[in-house]
Design a protein around this motif. Structure first.
Motif, PDB file in Angstrom:
ATOM      1  N   THR A  50       0.756  -1.152  -0.111  1.00  0.00           N
ATOM      2  CA  THR A  50      -0.015   0.176   0.036  1.00  0.00           C
ATOM      3  C   THR A  50       1.172   1.279  -0.005  1.00  0.00           C
ATOM      4  N   GLU A  51       0.281   2.030  -0.817  1.00  0.00           N
ATOM      5  CA  GLU A  51       1.216   3.640  -0.910  1.00  0.00           C
ATOM      6  C   GLU A  51       0.264   4.726  -0.580  1.00  0.00           C
ATOM      7  N   ASP A  99      -0.722   7.325  -2.403  1.00  0.00           N
ATOM      8  CA  ASP A  99      -1.373   7.865  -3.545  1.00  0.00           C
ATOM      9  C   ASP A  99      -1.841   6.635  -4.183  1.00  0.00           C
ATOM     10  N   SER A 144      -3.286  -0.943  -7.348  1.00  0.00           N
ATOM     11  CA  SER A 144      -1.843  -1.570  -7.536  1.00  0.00           C
ATOM     12  C   SER A 144      -1.067  -1.344  -8.879  1.00  0.00           C
ATOM     13  N   ILE A 180       1.258   1.787  -8.266  1.00  0.00           N
ATOM     14  CA  ILE A 180       2.296   1.984  -7.420  1.00  0.00           C
ATOM     15  C   ILE A 180       3.523   2.792  -8.047  1.00  0.00           C
ATOM     16  N   THR A 181       4.212   3.600  -7.167  1.00  0.00           N
ATOM     17  CA  THR A 181       5.238   4.385  -7.734  1.00  0.00           C
ATOM     18  C   THR A 181       6.474   4.068  -6.979  1.00  0.00           C
ATOM     19  N   THR A 182       6.477   3.118  -6.049  1.00  0.00           N
ATOM     20  CA  THR A 182       7.883   2.587  -5.747  1.00  0.00           C
ATOM     21  C   THR A 182       8.752   2.101  -6.660  1.00  0.00           C
ATOM     22  N   GLY A 194      11.064   4.911  -2.910  1.00  0.00           N
ATOM     23  CA  GLY A 194       9.482   4.974  -2.767  1.00  0.00           C
ATOM     24  C   GLY A 194       9.070   5.033  -1.318  1.00  0.00           C
ATOM     25  N   ARG A 195       7.687   4.868  -1.137  1.00  0.00           N
ATOM     26  CA  ARG A 195       7.073   5.035   0.092  1.00  0.00           C
ATOM     27  C   ARG A 195       6.082   4.030   0.368  1.00  0.00           C
ATOM     28  N   LYS A 196       5.778   3.479   1.527  1.00  0.00           N
ATOM     29  CA  LYS A 196       4.710   2.571   1.843  1.00  0.00           C
ATOM     30  C   LYS A 196       4.078   3.235   3.160  1.00  0.00           C
ATOM     31  N   GLU A 215       4.610   3.599   8.218  1.00  0.00           N
ATOM     32  CA  GLU A 215       5.056   4.044   6.998  1.00  0.00           C
ATOM     33  C   GLU A 215       6.204   3.768   6.774  1.00  0.00           C
TER      34      GLU A 215
END
Length: 378
Positions: free
Chosen positions: A116-117, A119, A124, A127-129, A144-146, A203
């Motif tokens: 899960t991110e 934005d 899915s 996803i920007t990671t 990236g971030r989660k 996070e």
């Protein structure tokens, strides 16, 4: 598909129920996790060759349901053996299997799951990671971030869903990476949740996290196949979590309705009390049937059929759980909100099964599009 449990499954259910009853609502999570691991319950779905029980999601869902019914669900069962263990068992290299599966099976190692991110939410595909190759070393570099990642603080590693660029098309495709907890650039921050649960939410920030080439799980080109190999068990296990919680609440309400006497009559003799409880029981039993169907389809290799059934099971179980908890609290009246009976905290916890890992509305979207063939609204 069998509609009646085998003797082996009944024996498993009875044994896990006894374990859960011994530990109870005020259990020590680590002690319960350790004992369940030693008894072979945590890795019951993983291959025998790597220390598991050789069963499937069918057996693991029984374990989680019965622990939940006893008031001591282990949420990391959804994540560590069900998602991460399954993905590594199906798609990991021999070295990854040797490194991770024995520990995931006996509980001495744990793994979290990061998809899960902020934005992306339920999409899915957004996803920007990203993961890119260092052409000089062959290493992967993740950025990236989660958010809302469970149990990262107690996990030895996190299975991160990232995206790599397809050299032929330039499009991004999902890939899975094992990120050890203390990897440089991999940081976690607790999310301040009003829901008090043993497993905390975090996070995650991946700031140019460098991983060796062998951190990639499975085929770089497999894409969604590998991802949904983990997401279908997640939905099935969430259903087990919800059914167990609903059963726990219902059992407390039934006991109270049997014992609580007003005007010389147990309140459970009144249909206004009895019928809603009976309805809650029926809904939980129906949800369990769909969960068992989903688990059976998954364990027999029908990923497509399991996807539909797993979503339906998760939806049905979430709805049944919320209704069972609500009716249990209502049956006890003011006592339902006291710490003594332990039901009030379930009011919030029950909603988790409606929200995570995918909302009820997204499941309705799935069924309307994939099952009924209706056009998309987005």
């Amino acid at each position: 598909m069998p509609t009646i449990e085998t003797d082996e499954h009944k024996a498993l259910r009875s044994a896990v129920a006894a374990l859960g009853t011994r530990h109870g609502r005020d259990h020590d999570r680590e002690a319960l996790w350790s004992e369940a691991g030693k008894l072979g319950y945590l890795g019951i779905n993983l291959p025998e060759a790597h220390g598991g029980g050789g069963g499937g999601i069918t057996e693991l869902s029984i374990v989680l349901e019965e622990l939940g019914a006893a008031g001591c669900p282990l949420l990391m069962l959804v994540v560590s053996p069900a998602i991460c263990g399954t993905v590594i068992a199906r798609f990991g290299t021999d070295a990854q299997k040797r490194q991770w599966l024995p520990g995931l099976s006996d509980g001495t190692r744990r793994m979290a799951f990061g998809i899960t991110e902020p934005d992306a939410g339920s999409n899915s595909h957004r996803i920007t990671t990203t993961a890119r190759r260092d052409t000089d070393t062959g290493d992967w570099i993740l950025t990236g971030r989660k958010v809302f990642i469970s149990g990262v603080d107690i996990a030895d590693a996190t299975l991160i869903v990232g995206r790599t660029e397809d050299a032929r098309t330039g499009r991004l495709k999902p890939c899975l990476f094992i990120v050890p907890r203390d990897t440089p650039g991999f940081t976690r921050h607790p999310i301040d949740m009003e829901l008090h649960a043993a497993e905390k939410q975090f996070e995650l920030v991946l700031d140019d996290v460098r991983l060796p080439a062998d951190a990639l799980v499975g085929d770089e080109d497999a894409g969604l196949l590998q991802l949904f190999a983990g997401l279908n068990p997640e939905r099935i296990m969430t259903a087990a979590f919800a059914i167990g919680m609903g059963r726990h609440a219902l059992a407390k309400a039934v006991e109270y309705a049997r014992d609580r006497t007003v005007w010389n009559t147990p309140i459970g003799a009144h249909q206004a009390i009895a019928h809603p409880l009976a309805q809650a029981h029926i809904d939980l039993e129906l949800a369990r049937l769909m969960m068992q169907k989903a688990a059976h389809l998954y364990d027999t290799g029908d990923d497509t059929g399991a996807g539909e059934a797993a979503n339906m099971a998760k939806y049905a179980a979430g709805e049944a759980c919320v209704k069972a908890v609500d009716q249990a609290v209502h049956t006890l009246g003011g006592n339902g909100l006291t710490r003594e009976y332990g039901l009030a905290s379930l009011i919030t916890a029950a909603r988790v099964a409606r929200i995570a890992p995918v909302s009820r509305e997204m499941i309705l979207n799935y069924v309307s599009h994939q099952t009924l063939g209706l056009p998309k609204s987005y």
